[in-house]
Motif scaffolding. Structure first.
Motif, PDB file in Angstrom:
ATOM      1  N   SER A 117      -0.991 -35.720  -2.513  1.00  0.00           N
ATOM      2  CA  SER A 117      -2.314 -34.536  -2.947  1.00  0.00           C
ATOM      3  C   SER A 117      -1.816 -33.838  -1.789  1.00  0.00           C
ATOM      4  O   SER A 117      -2.476 -33.640  -0.508  1.00  0.00           O
ATOM      5  CB  SER A 117      -3.323 -35.602  -2.608  1.00  0.00           C
ATOM      6  OG  SER A 117      -3.802 -36.095  -3.801  1.00  0.00           O
ATOM      7  N   HIS A 140      -4.725 -29.954  -7.246  1.00  0.00           N
ATOM      8  CA  HIS A 140      -3.859 -28.095  -8.000  1.00  0.00           C
ATOM      9  C   HIS A 140      -4.591 -27.288  -8.430  1.00  0.00           C
ATOM     10  O   HIS A 140      -5.363 -27.929  -9.919  1.00  0.00           O
ATOM     11  CB  HIS A 140      -2.775 -28.257  -7.360  1.00  0.00           C
ATOM     12  CG  HIS A 140      -1.937 -29.850  -6.617  1.00  0.00           C
ATOM     13  ND1 HIS A 140      -2.059 -30.743  -6.672  1.00  0.00           N
ATOM     14  CD2 HIS A 140      -1.599 -29.220  -5.270  1.00  0.00           C
ATOM     15  CE1 HIS A 140      -1.784 -31.235  -5.222  1.00  0.00           C
ATOM     16  NE2 HIS A 140      -1.863 -30.422  -5.239  1.00  0.00           N
ATOM     17  N   THR A 174      -3.373 -29.384  -1.987  1.00  0.00           N
ATOM     18  CA  THR A 174      -4.615 -29.368  -2.577  1.00  0.00           C
ATOM     19  C   THR A 174      -4.895 -27.440  -2.705  1.00  0.00           C
ATOM     20  O   THR A 174      -5.376 -27.684  -1.099  1.00  0.00           O
ATOM     21  CB  THR A 174      -4.790 -30.667  -2.746  1.00  0.00           C
ATOM     22  OG1 THR A 174      -5.453 -30.458  -1.350  1.00  0.00           O
ATOM     23  CG2 THR A 174      -3.971 -31.352  -2.955  1.00  0.00           C
ATOM     24  N   ASP A 175      -5.810 -27.369  -3.293  1.00  0.00           N
ATOM     25  CA  ASP A 175      -6.434 -26.715  -3.641  1.00  0.00           C
ATOM     26  C   ASP A 175      -7.781 -26.245  -4.510  1.00  0.00           C
ATOM     27  O   ASP A 175      -8.524 -25.027  -4.694  1.00  0.00           O
ATOM     28  CB  ASP A 175      -5.952 -24.966  -3.209  1.00  0.00           C
ATOM     29  CG  ASP A 175      -5.008 -25.246  -4.670  1.00  0.00           C
ATOM     30  OD1 ASP A 175      -5.116 -26.311  -5.660  1.00  0.00           O
ATOM     31  OD2 ASP A 175      -4.134 -24.076  -5.149  1.00  0.00           O
ATOM     32  N   PRO A 217       3.632 -27.966  -4.235  1.00  0.00           N
ATOM     33  CA  PRO A 217       3.518 -29.766  -4.234  1.00  0.00           C
ATOM     34  C   PRO A 217       4.631 -30.083  -5.304  1.00  0.00           C
ATOM     35  O   PRO A 217       5.101 -31.130  -5.286  1.00  0.00           O
ATOM     36  CB  PRO A 217       2.013 -29.922  -4.763  1.00  0.00           C
ATOM     37  CG  PRO A 217       1.087 -28.097  -4.165  1.00  0.00           C
ATOM     38  CD  PRO A 217       2.425 -27.665  -4.488  1.00  0.00           C
ATOM     39  N   ASN A 236      -3.924 -29.880   2.278  1.00  0.00           N
ATOM     40  CA  ASN A 236      -2.728 -30.391   1.875  1.00  0.00           C
ATOM     41  C   ASN A 236      -1.953 -31.344   3.027  1.00  0.00           C
ATOM     42  O   ASN A 236      -0.272 -31.275   2.451  1.00  0.00           O
ATOM     43  CB  ASN A 236      -2.074 -28.526   2.071  1.00  0.00           C
ATOM     44  CG  ASN A 236      -2.490 -28.249   3.994  1.00  0.00           C
ATOM     45  OD1 ASN A 236      -3.117 -29.058   4.085  1.00  0.00           O
ATOM     46  ND2 ASN A 236      -1.999 -27.805   4.535  1.00  0.00           N
ATOM     47  N   HIS A 294       6.070 -23.059  -7.101  1.00  0.00           N
ATOM     48  CA  HIS A 294       4.741 -24.333  -6.779  1.00  0.00           C
ATOM     49  C   HIS A 294       5.373 -25.822  -5.607  1.00  0.00           C
ATOM     50  O   HIS A 294       5.912 -26.824  -6.224  1.00  0.00           O
ATOM     51  CB  HIS A 294       4.162 -24.633  -7.817  1.00  0.00           C
ATOM     52  CG  HIS A 294       3.916 -23.838  -8.916  1.00  0.00           C
ATOM     53  ND1 HIS A 294       4.607 -23.223  -9.789  1.00  0.00           N
ATOM     54  CD2 HIS A 294       2.638 -23.349  -8.914  1.00  0.00           C
ATOM     55  CE1 HIS A 294       3.747 -22.628 -10.481  1.00  0.00           C
ATOM     56  NE2 HIS A 294       2.387 -22.237 -10.488  1.00  0.00           N
TER      57      HIS A 294
END
Length: 594
Positions: free
Chosen positions: A118, A135, A121-122, A389, A178, A387
């Motif tokens: 994780s 995400h 994350t947003d 992640p 994040n 991206h």
């Protein structure tokens, strides 16, 4: 056969009764011919494995026996003596060109890593008293509903005066940020009642238990009715790339939107503070979805798990409720999964079918649309967004780059990748995002091999090797083309980039075309690495000992043809000379002419 794996295993299993033949044990044909010449007997080679020369040995033994019998019968000495025939040298079979083996995929494990870590994350789903982090790009790739909601433009509406009082500041752990910390953000005092007596309790799967906060829905529903008539306008402005400032433009915080949806009640965008793994305070922009009472915590947990991993723990939730939530959120993969499970359809591989849907969504949203990208790579011929992640979950080198302070890329908005073109990097992203083979040709494969070696991606290298080897093999076997120039061009770079399988194929092909290379590319052959030259000299086909033996056989054949050629004992008449001694003059003189 000396280096055949099957033969080596056969000898190893029967050791010490069967001893493996070594290179020093081999007897070459020229050595055998010397011994045969000293003994004064013909030289033949036979093999009980391939039956080479067996018939010739028996035929010539019969010929020798008949020759001896004729010598004993003196009245048959005028007959022609039967001599042993010559045996053509044995040419080793042309070795097969090696293939390529692709390493096992780790796409499933990497998706699980993305779910467990994780990182960055947003999105937060608030479901009852539990929060789930996610995400944006993955939600948008899995559901057209989230793609529309997350990509909508809410700036046209007047901002609401929420989170204005100091009493509305609460510390709520609604998921991991994040770097896995707790979020601290402003919550509307008309929706939450403050109660910080219960400590935060982290749960498995990226879930964090929220303190005892009881929502009041009355006033919020009255506000929702006034706002449900507002429509969502799709806009590419959320997370788009700004060419002038070279950074991503994120949506502005302080936005609240009530959604007329059976599963999602409202959306809020705001800054949240969190503690990373090293105890530092990190601020990140979060999109907070508040779920309705129709969505239970267990169902939402399985929805998030399926979006990330493609799997569902069926014992922990009601499949009928899960299918209903999948219908509301418009998640095609989860709808397919629950329908097949409820209908007890065992003929379909649910994970493979779900992976295909997941790959198609990722390719559309993340690769084609470049939506919700959070990092930019500057290449030799342009910029490409990606991206973090997903890159970190699929590539250990990317994980180190974006999480360790020792790397410049950890805090850089734009990551520089010198020596890499946009085409090469797009194929890299296509592999990392979808685990599919890159679209390469013989001419542009070196760029992907170099990048895969730089980022320590052995499976990408093996996939590229497989594609190039298949294309080269088709050109050689089916089309009969000469790929010597291509093999010479990519041989040594493949060895540098750890593309060992492709390098071995090039060496094997060049060894089969050694004589052609010596005639057409002598300078290139001399400029190769000494180890490659030595390998080609040892493994060339046909081998050097066969060429020498074949030349000797041709000389013996020519000598035999000269011996067997019939001799003309009648002397040829020469009609040349003086005119008076010619045949015409003698004929005329016999008739008394002249």
């Amino acid at each position: 056969m000396l280096n055949d794996e099957q033969y080596i295993n056969y000898c190893r299993e029967r050791s010490p009764l069967v001893r493996q033949v070594r290179e020093k044990d081999l007897v070459m044909p020229d050595q055998g011919r010397i011994v045969a010449k000293e003994l004064g007997i013909p030289y033949y080679e036979t093999s009980v494995l391939t039956y080479f020369g067996v018939d010739e040995v028996f035929e010539n033994a019969i010929r020798v026996a008949l020759g001896v019998r004729r010598q004993q019968r003196f009245w048959l000495t005028s007959k022609k003596t039967l001599l042993p025939t010559l045996q053509a040298p044995f040419c080793p079979p042309k070795p097969k060109l090696p293939g390529a083996e692709v390493l096992q995929s780790t796409f499933k494990e990497d998706r699980q890593i993305l779910f467990d870590q994780s990182l960055f994350t947003d999105v937060i789903f608030v479901c009852g008293s539990v929060g789930f982090s996610a995400h944006r790009f993955l939600l948008a790739a899995s559901s057209p509903f989230f793609l529309k909601v997350l990509n909508a433009d809410y700036t046209q509406e007047p901002p609401t005066t929420r989170c204005s009082s100091e009493t509305s500041l609460v510390s709520c752990s609604l998921g991991s940020n994040n770097l896995g910390g707790d979020f601290f953000f402003n919550v509307d005092d008309t929706e939450q009642l403050l109660n910080n007596s219960a400590p935060n309790t982290p749960q498995k799967g990226g879930l964090l238990q929220k303190p005892n906060i009881t929502p009041t829905w009355g006033e919020n529903r009255r506000v929702d009715r006034r706002r449900r008539s507002n429509s969502l306008h799709l806009s590419p402005s959320m997370g788009h790339w700004n060419e002038k400032t070279e950074h991503n433009v994120d949506p502005k915080p302080g936005i609240f939107k009530a959604l007329n949806h059976p599963a999602i009640q409202s959306l809020r965008i705001q800054q949240c503070e969190s503690l990373d793994a090293r105890g530092r305070v990190v601020t990140s922009l979060q999109t907070i979805f508040t779920c309705t009472k129709a969505v239970s915590c267990k169902a939402m947990a399985q929805v998030v798990k399926f979006i990330y991993t493609g799997e569902v723990e069926e014992k922990l939730c009601d499949l009928n409720e899960l299918r209903q939530v999948a219908e509301h959120l418009n998640i095609p993969g989860l709808r397919m999964y629950t329908s097949h499970v409820l209908n007890k359809n065992t003929k379909v591989n649910l994970f493979e079918e779900g992976t295909k849907i997941h790959q198609a969504g990722i390719k559309n949203v993340c690769l084609d649309l470049n939506a919700f990208a959070d990092v930019v790579f500057r290449l030799d011929d342009g910029h490409i967004r990606a991206h973090k992640p997903l890159l970190m979950a699929r590539c250990d080198m990317m994980l180190a780059m974006f999480t360790h302070d020792d790397f410049v890329e950890c805090s850089a908005r734009v990551v520089k990748f010198p020596g890499v073109t946009c085409f090469t990097f797009k194929e890299l992203l296509n592999y990392l995002y979808t685990d599919q083979s890159p679209r390469v040709t013989i001419s542009n494969c070196l760029g992907i091999l170099e990048l895969g070696n730089r980022l320590c991606l052995p499976r990408l290298i093996s996939l590229t090797e497989q594609i190039v080897i298949e294309k080269l093999t088709v050109m050689v076997d089916d089309e009969g083309e000469d790929v010597t120039e291509d093999a010479l061009k990519i041989l040594q770079p493949c060895q540098v980039y750890n593309a060992d399988q492709l390098g071995e194929w090039c060496l094997a092909y060049l060894a089969q075309s050694y004589n052609h290379i010596c005639r057409k590319y002598p300078k290139v052959l001399r400029s190769m690495h000494p180890e490659n030259q030595a390998w080609l000299n040892v493994h060339r086909w046909p081998p050097i000992w066969y060429l020498k033996d074949y030349d000797f056989y041709q000389r013996l054949l020519m000598d035999q043809e000269r011996r067997d050629r019939p001799k003309n004992l009648k002397r040829a008449r020469n009609h040349s000379g003086c005119l008076c001694f010619s045949s015409k003059s003698r004929k005329d003189s016999s008739y008394g002419i002249g």
